[in-house]
Design a protein around this motif. Sequence first.
Motif, PDB file in Angstrom:
ATOM      1  N   UNK A 365     -43.521 -80.299  19.382  1.00 52.93           N
ATOM      2  CA  UNK A 365     -42.132 -80.542  19.686  1.00 52.93           C
ATOM      3  C   UNK A 365     -41.571 -80.284  18.168  1.00 52.93           C
ATOM      4  N   UNK A 366     -40.369 -79.903  18.406  1.00 52.85           N
ATOM      5  CA  UNK A 366     -39.513 -79.704  17.039  1.00 52.85           C
ATOM      6  C   UNK A 366     -38.260 -80.142  17.186  1.00 52.85           C
ATOM      7  N   UNK A 367     -37.234 -79.716  16.164  1.00 50.75           N
ATOM      8  CA  UNK A 367     -36.100 -80.084  16.138  1.00 50.75           C
ATOM      9  C   UNK A 367     -34.882 -79.034  16.316  1.00 50.75           C
ATOM     10  N   UNK A 368     -35.584 -77.761  16.801  1.00 45.84           N
ATOM     11  CA  UNK A 368     -34.841 -76.756  17.014  1.00 45.84           C
ATOM     12  C   UNK A 368     -35.483 -75.553  17.811  1.00 45.84           C
ATOM     13  N   UNK A 369     -34.738 -74.946  18.854  1.00 47.95           N
ATOM     14  CA  UNK A 369     -35.196 -73.937  19.667  1.00 47.95           C
ATOM     15  C   UNK A 369     -35.451 -72.520  18.958  1.00 47.95           C
ATOM     16  N   UNK A 370     -34.885 -72.390  17.523  1.00 48.60           N
ATOM     17  CA  UNK A 370     -35.228 -71.333  16.666  1.00 48.60           C
ATOM     18  C   UNK A 370     -36.424 -71.392  15.725  1.00 48.60           C
ATOM     19  N   UNK A 371     -37.447 -70.858  16.269  1.00 47.20           N
ATOM     20  CA  UNK A 371     -38.882 -71.110  15.596  1.00 47.20           C
ATOM     21  C   UNK A 371     -38.814 -70.667  14.139  1.00 47.20           C
ATOM     22  N   UNK A 372     -37.635 -70.134  13.691  1.00 48.52           N
ATOM     23  CA  UNK A 372     -37.728 -69.705  12.269  1.00 48.52           C
ATOM     24  C   UNK A 372     -37.194 -70.757  11.481  1.00 48.52           C
ATOM     25  N   UNK A 373     -36.380 -71.667  12.197  1.00 47.11           N
ATOM     26  CA  UNK A 373     -35.817 -72.940  11.551  1.00 47.11           C
ATOM     27  C   UNK A 373     -36.237 -74.177  11.850  1.00 47.11           C
ATOM     28  N   UNK A 374     -37.062 -74.135  13.090  1.00 43.39           N
ATOM     29  CA  UNK A 374     -37.544 -75.368  13.488  1.00 43.39           C
ATOM     30  C   UNK A 374     -38.527 -76.432  12.504  1.00 43.39           C
ATOM     31  N   UNK A 415     -58.139 -73.607  14.889  1.00 40.61           N
ATOM     32  CA  UNK A 415     -58.656 -72.327  13.985  1.00 40.61           C
ATOM     33  C   UNK A 415     -60.015 -72.087  14.493  1.00 40.61           C
ATOM     34  N   UNK A 416     -60.584 -72.576  15.582  1.00 39.39           N
ATOM     35  CA  UNK A 416     -61.844 -72.234  16.051  1.00 39.39           C
ATOM     36  C   UNK A 416     -61.556 -71.243  17.070  1.00 39.39           C
ATOM     37  N   UNK A 417     -62.242 -69.966  16.849  1.00 39.78           N
ATOM     38  CA  UNK A 417     -61.999 -68.905  17.725  1.00 39.78           C
ATOM     39  C   UNK A 417     -62.918 -69.021  19.027  1.00 39.78           C
ATOM     40  N   UNK A 418     -63.923 -69.958  19.101  1.00 31.59           N
ATOM     41  CA  UNK A 418     -64.619 -70.124  20.228  1.00 31.59           C
ATOM     42  C   UNK A 418     -63.996 -71.043  21.519  1.00 31.59           C
ATOM     43  N   UNK A 419     -62.724 -71.682  21.077  1.00 34.35           N
ATOM     44  CA  UNK A 419     -62.260 -72.583  21.915  1.00 34.35           C
ATOM     45  C   UNK A 419     -60.975 -71.767  22.598  1.00 34.35           C
ATOM     46  N   UNK A 420     -60.577 -72.356  23.774  1.00 33.12           N
ATOM     47  CA  UNK A 420     -59.366 -71.755  24.599  1.00 33.12           C
ATOM     48  C   UNK A 420     -58.284 -72.693  24.563  1.00 33.12           C
ATOM     49  N   UNK A 421     -57.117 -72.163  23.921  1.00 30.64           N
ATOM     50  CA  UNK A 421     -56.037 -73.097  23.966  1.00 30.64           C
ATOM     51  C   UNK A 421     -55.000 -72.738  25.134  1.00 30.64           C
ATOM     52  N   UNK A 422     -54.549 -73.468  25.893  1.00 34.94           N
ATOM     53  CA  UNK A 422     -53.576 -73.331  26.982  1.00 34.94           C
ATOM     54  C   UNK A 422     -52.460 -73.752  26.597  1.00 34.94           C
ATOM     55  N   UNK A 423     -51.270 -72.946  26.880  1.00 35.33           N
ATOM     56  CA  UNK A 423     -49.898 -73.356  26.195  1.00 35.33           C
ATOM     57  C   UNK A 423     -48.884 -72.666  26.974  1.00 35.33           C
ATOM     58  N   UNK A 424     -47.665 -73.269  26.920  1.00 38.42           N
ATOM     59  CA  UNK A 424     -46.437 -72.445  27.313  1.00 38.42           C
ATOM     60  C   UNK A 424     -45.548 -71.741  26.425  1.00 38.42           C
ATOM     61  N   UNK A 425     -45.335 -70.473  26.323  1.00 35.84           N
ATOM     62  CA  UNK A 425     -44.788 -69.723  25.272  1.00 35.84           C
ATOM     63  C   UNK A 425     -45.220 -70.172  24.143  1.00 35.84           C
ATOM     64  N   UNK A 426     -46.712 -69.569  23.952  1.00 39.80           N
ATOM     65  CA  UNK A 426     -47.390 -69.948  22.697  1.00 39.80           C
ATOM     66  C   UNK A 426     -46.836 -69.359  21.563  1.00 39.80           C
ATOM     67  N   UNK A 427     -46.016 -68.312  21.465  1.00 40.64           N
ATOM     68  CA  UNK A 427     -45.713 -67.446  20.604  1.00 40.64           C
ATOM     69  C   UNK A 427     -44.645 -68.545  19.686  1.00 40.64           C
ATOM     70  N   UNK A 428     -43.730 -69.200  20.370  1.00 38.28           N
ATOM     71  CA  UNK A 428     -43.201 -70.248  19.706  1.00 38.28           C
ATOM     72  C   UNK A 428     -43.928 -71.066  18.925  1.00 38.28           C
ATOM     73  N   UNK A 429     -44.989 -71.788  19.460  1.00 37.71           N
ATOM     74  CA  UNK A 429     -45.886 -72.701  18.752  1.00 37.71           C
ATOM     75  C   UNK A 429     -46.455 -72.118  17.560  1.00 37.71           C
ATOM     76  N   UNK A 430     -46.985 -70.829  17.658  1.00 42.29           N
ATOM     77  CA  UNK A 430     -47.607 -69.944  16.844  1.00 42.29           C
ATOM     78  C   UNK A 430     -46.873 -69.998  15.707  1.00 42.29           C
TER      79      UNK A 430
END
Length: 508
Positions: A365-374, A415-430
């Motif tokens: 959860x962030x304060x902006x839709x812009x991932x560069x400013x959030x 940061x554990x490469x053995x695990x699986x993360x499920x998300x929606x629009x993960x690029x934003x969270x990344x």
Amino acid sequence: MNKTLYVIDGYGIIYQSYFAFINRPLLNPMGQNSQAVFGFFRTLFEFVRTKKPEHCIVVLDSKTPTFRHLEYPEYKAHREETPQDLYDQIDVIESILEKLGVAMLRVNGFEADDLAATLAVACPKAGFRCTILSRDKDILQLVNENVSVLRGKNQELSGEEWSRENVHESIGIWPEQMVDYLALTGDQSDNIPGVMGVGPKTAVKLLSEYKTLEGIYEKIESVKGAVHDKLLAGKENAFLSRRLATLDNAVPCSCEPSSFQLKLDTKSALPMFVQQGMKSIVQSLGGYTPASGTQATKEKDSKGKADTDDATVETVSSGGTVSTPGGSALTSTRPGTFESILSEEKLHKIIKEATAAGIFAFDTETDSLDSMQAELVGMSIALEPGKAWYIPIQSSGTNCLPLDVILAGIRPLLENPKLLLVGQNIKYDYKVLHHAGLTIKTRLFDTMVAAWLLDTDAQSTFNLDDLAEKYLSHKTIHYEDVVEKGSLWNLSHVDLQQAADYAAEDAD
């Protein structure tokens, strides 16, 4: 003063419009991205319809480095380069504004906020009030008895005009203290450093007691504990940050408010909207629409629904089921379903459970839709249906865990490469997490991408609310159900349990 000059932060709306449609890009008939153009003018025309301004000007950022870049090369240096398909739309927007007869102002070497500050000084001298349309925090330093700020949610420019009292009620400081506040906290979106380790709550407390940055350092010995040491170590950065945050209100430019009279020439601009395939805008301006069979953009709102979609869903707050026009029943989350994590012990326990499970859902959860400013407001983790937690980072009246503690705790999981993360629009969270110093290294499953692979129909929508209804028959809690539409508030300002129910439901 009966006359008002409305000053619009052009790039602010342009960027917000572009990123509002990032999950579902809009293309014009030429196959070019047009979401910034559409969003900007939809916002502008709605503003004109509701406010009926007689004087208006759009201020634009410099195309060259500013005096802030010269003093501090790291200023905004962390931002990714503007996407080319967004950059290409800026010239289109300026050309349409010129056809419409809307005044524009750009002075190389200065930012749009500096131009707004200069106009804010000029207005009272010319017998005008000044209302600035911007969501930037630093613009609040300009608010006084003659200057207000209109802060809309996302691309909207409706809502209350913020006065001195509004600023104080929301943030805890007065407008004239804003530059000192930013000197202490810094501004992540602009890469202004501030004083390391001093956050919003500490800054408000210091300014409430000592009033100014100089006042703090004049009585530095009366500041106790770790804050004293942080202030001493960060003194140079504090005064640098204040210089960077202070807006220049004497930009050399022609700024006579009476010369910015607004008389829209929609007839001259109509062909450009037709060329962009923006049927709904052409119709709203009273123009003709492309003939049947010609290519035209099917514009969608920020929720991804077509403008012509009359479907409605009844809003409920008590949980249970609701009915859609089609007659199908939707489940909804009951209030108080999810839990917040406020202790290191609980955080480590959940991280351990998620690691053992091998798969988990995650959302920010962030304060902006812009991932560069959030800036991060919180995170959510879910391990199985109905079992999710919210980790608040900012929450009014709550003793949240410090951000560095949360990041340290969650880092082994993400940061554990053995695990699986499920998300929606993960690029934003990344991107948001990367800016916070954490890089996701797990395997990824993005529900938005998966939904698109299942249904590539051009009219389909892939936002989480619609996907939940389509595949789970579940009516989600919408952001507007929790945070008042058009307000300056974000999830950090609402009741913690409400925030947890909204945020953790996304992960769930």
